[in-house]
Design an enzyme around this catalytic site. Structure first.
Site, PDB file in Angstrom:
ATOM      1  N   LYS A   1      -6.823 -19.834  27.531  1.00 61.78           N
ATOM      2  CA  LYS A   1      -6.072 -20.735  28.416  1.00 61.78           C
ATOM      3  C   LYS A   1      -4.683 -21.025  27.822  1.00 61.78           C
ATOM      4  O   LYS A   1      -3.676 -20.997  28.520  1.00 61.78           O
ATOM      5  CB  LYS A   1      -6.856 -22.034  28.640  1.00 61.78           C
ATOM      6  CG  LYS A   1      -8.097 -21.808  29.509  1.00 61.78           C
ATOM      7  CD  LYS A   1      -9.055 -22.988  29.512  1.00 61.78           C
ATOM      8  CE  LYS A   1     -10.315 -22.636  30.310  1.00 61.78           C
ATOM      9  NZ  LYS A   1     -11.356 -23.670  30.242  1.00 61.78           N
TER      10      LYS A   1
ATOM     11  N   GLN B   1     -12.353 -29.272  27.186  1.00 65.08           N
ATOM     12  CA  GLN B   1     -13.277 -28.142  27.222  1.00 65.08           C
ATOM     13  C   GLN B   1     -14.709 -28.641  27.042  1.00 65.08           C
ATOM     14  O   GLN B   1     -15.020 -29.375  26.110  1.00 65.08           O
ATOM     15  CB  GLN B   1     -12.913 -27.131  26.110  1.00 65.08           C
ATOM     16  CG  GLN B   1     -13.739 -25.859  26.146  1.00 65.08           C
ATOM     17  CD  GLN B   1     -13.508 -25.036  27.423  1.00 65.08           C
ATOM     18  OE1 GLN B   1     -12.382 -24.860  27.872  1.00 65.08           O
ATOM     19  NE2 GLN B   1     -14.584 -24.534  28.009  1.00 65.08           N
TER      20      GLN B   1
ATOM     21  N   ASP C   1      -8.783 -29.614  36.172  1.00 69.79           N
ATOM     22  CA  ASP C   1     -10.095 -28.979  36.369  1.00 69.79           C
ATOM     23  C   ASP C   1     -10.706 -29.388  37.709  1.00 69.79           C
ATOM     24  O   ASP C   1     -11.677 -28.791  38.160  1.00 69.79           O
ATOM     25  CB  ASP C   1     -11.054 -29.379  35.235  1.00 69.79           C
ATOM     26  CG  ASP C   1     -11.080 -28.339  34.121  1.00 69.79           C
ATOM     27  OD1 ASP C   1     -10.814 -27.152  34.421  1.00 69.79           O
ATOM     28  OD2 ASP C   1     -11.362 -28.701  32.967  1.00 69.79           O
TER      29      ASP C   1
END
Ligand code: NDP
Length: 304
Positions: A52, A96, A119
């Protein structure tokens, strides 16, 4: 011969568009920024976060990798999130998962400002998505819609069956398909006579987390199959069940001792009119959509 929906190519096109947008925003003094928070030492999480961050670099997005130790407390993480919410150089916050067991993941995700929730997991964004208001949608389901639309697959009036109802994939995928005017059925582990429902699907989305679960008898000939599943298999017998006679897979399996299979049995793809392979289907789109969401968040936060 079914059409292979190439997620790598679609992701590359999206990345190119995002890079162009970042360039034009940066020229106006707005450089989109993503904070990636990686707790502890889970090897897979390190790989995901590194890719990412690398993607940000490639597209011109500012990134800040923050790595609290495994022993970090929920309170300390809440403090970190509050700092990131307040920072003007950060448009997107990514925590994460999974987090260590002692950290309250739900509390943390709820503490992220919905405007920076790239997200798309925050209940405010889930609600906005459901009620058809502009929202940051979860990246994997958003990628599913992108690959379908960019491949010219009609959704309006089609029967889409989504197997899986997680908040991260199944439910938002169903909602996005509904917004595209598909008629949507959501299935899960308590669904009775699942094959009779999946066989009605013009568009079949598998987000289950079970290797090769969707078998040929569960598929209507000519359906479009979107396989979201990512399952690593290491067992020889299981490998043979899915890939016996596939020389390319055999080479990978022998070299690495494992390979990836989706939630759809490879034999089921042969019945489809189009399908996403695993790997190289939905997977590459997830990061591309994260980048796209970061730029979107940067613009939305500034009313652009
Ligand atoms: P979850 O485990 O959160 O959800 C799985 C869903 O599948 C649940 O709703 C569950 O039903 C349903 N399910 C499980 N067993 C059955 C069954 N026998 N029959 C019908 N439904 C069943 O998984 P995720 O949604 O997070 O992920 C799904 C898959 O997608 C995984 O393989 C994951 O690795 C992959 N994934 C891929 C991503 C990508 O970038 N391509 C990103 C995220 C996930 P119930 O609710 O009743 O338990």
């Amino acid at each position: 011969m079914p059409t292979l929906l190439n997620g790598t190519a679609v992701a590359a096109a999206i990345r190119q568009e995002v890079a162009a947008e970042v360039k034009s925003l940066t020229a106006r003094g707005i450089r989109p920024g993503l904070a990636a928070v990686l707790v502890g030492n889970v090897a897979a999480s390190h790989i995901y976060v590194s890719s990412k961050v690398k993607s940000c670099e490639e597209l011109g997005i500012f990134s800040d990798l923050i790595t609290p130790p495994e022993t970090v407390t929920t309170e300390e993480m809440l403090g970190l999130v509050a700092d990131l919410n307040a920072r003007d150089d950060i448009d997107g916050i990514l925590i994460q998962l999974p987090l260590p067991k002692h950290v309250d993941a739900k509390r943390l995700l709820d503490a992220i400002s919905p405007a920076k929730d790239v997200d798309g997991f925050h209940p405010v964004n889930a609600g906005r998505l459901q009620s058809g208001r502009p929202a940051l949608a979860p990246c994997t389901p958003a990628g599913v819609i992108e690959i379908l639309k960019r491949s010219g697959i009609a959704l309006s009036g089609k029967h889409a069956v989504v197997v899986g109802r997680s908040d991260i994939v199944g439910k938002p995928a169903a909602m996005l398909l509904l917004h595209e005017n598909a008629t949507v059925t959501i299935c899960h582990s308590k669904t009775a006579d699942l094959p009779s429902i999946t066989r009605q699907a013009d568009i079949l989305v598998a987000a289950i987390g079970r290797p090769g679960f969707i078998t040929p008898e569960m598929v209507k000939p000519g359906a479009t199959i979107i396989d979201v599943g990512i399952n690593r298999i290491t067992d020889r017998a299981e490998f043979d069940k899915f890939f016996a006679g596939d020389a390319k897979r055999e080479e990978i399996f022998t070299r690495r001792g494992s390979t990836i299979v989706g939630d759809v049995h490879p034999a089921a793809f042969e019945l489809a009119s189009a399908y996403t392979p695993v790997p190289g289907g939905v997977g590459p789109l997830t990061i591309a959509m994260l980048m796209s969401n970061t730029v979107r968040a940067a613009k939305m936060r500034r009313g652009l």
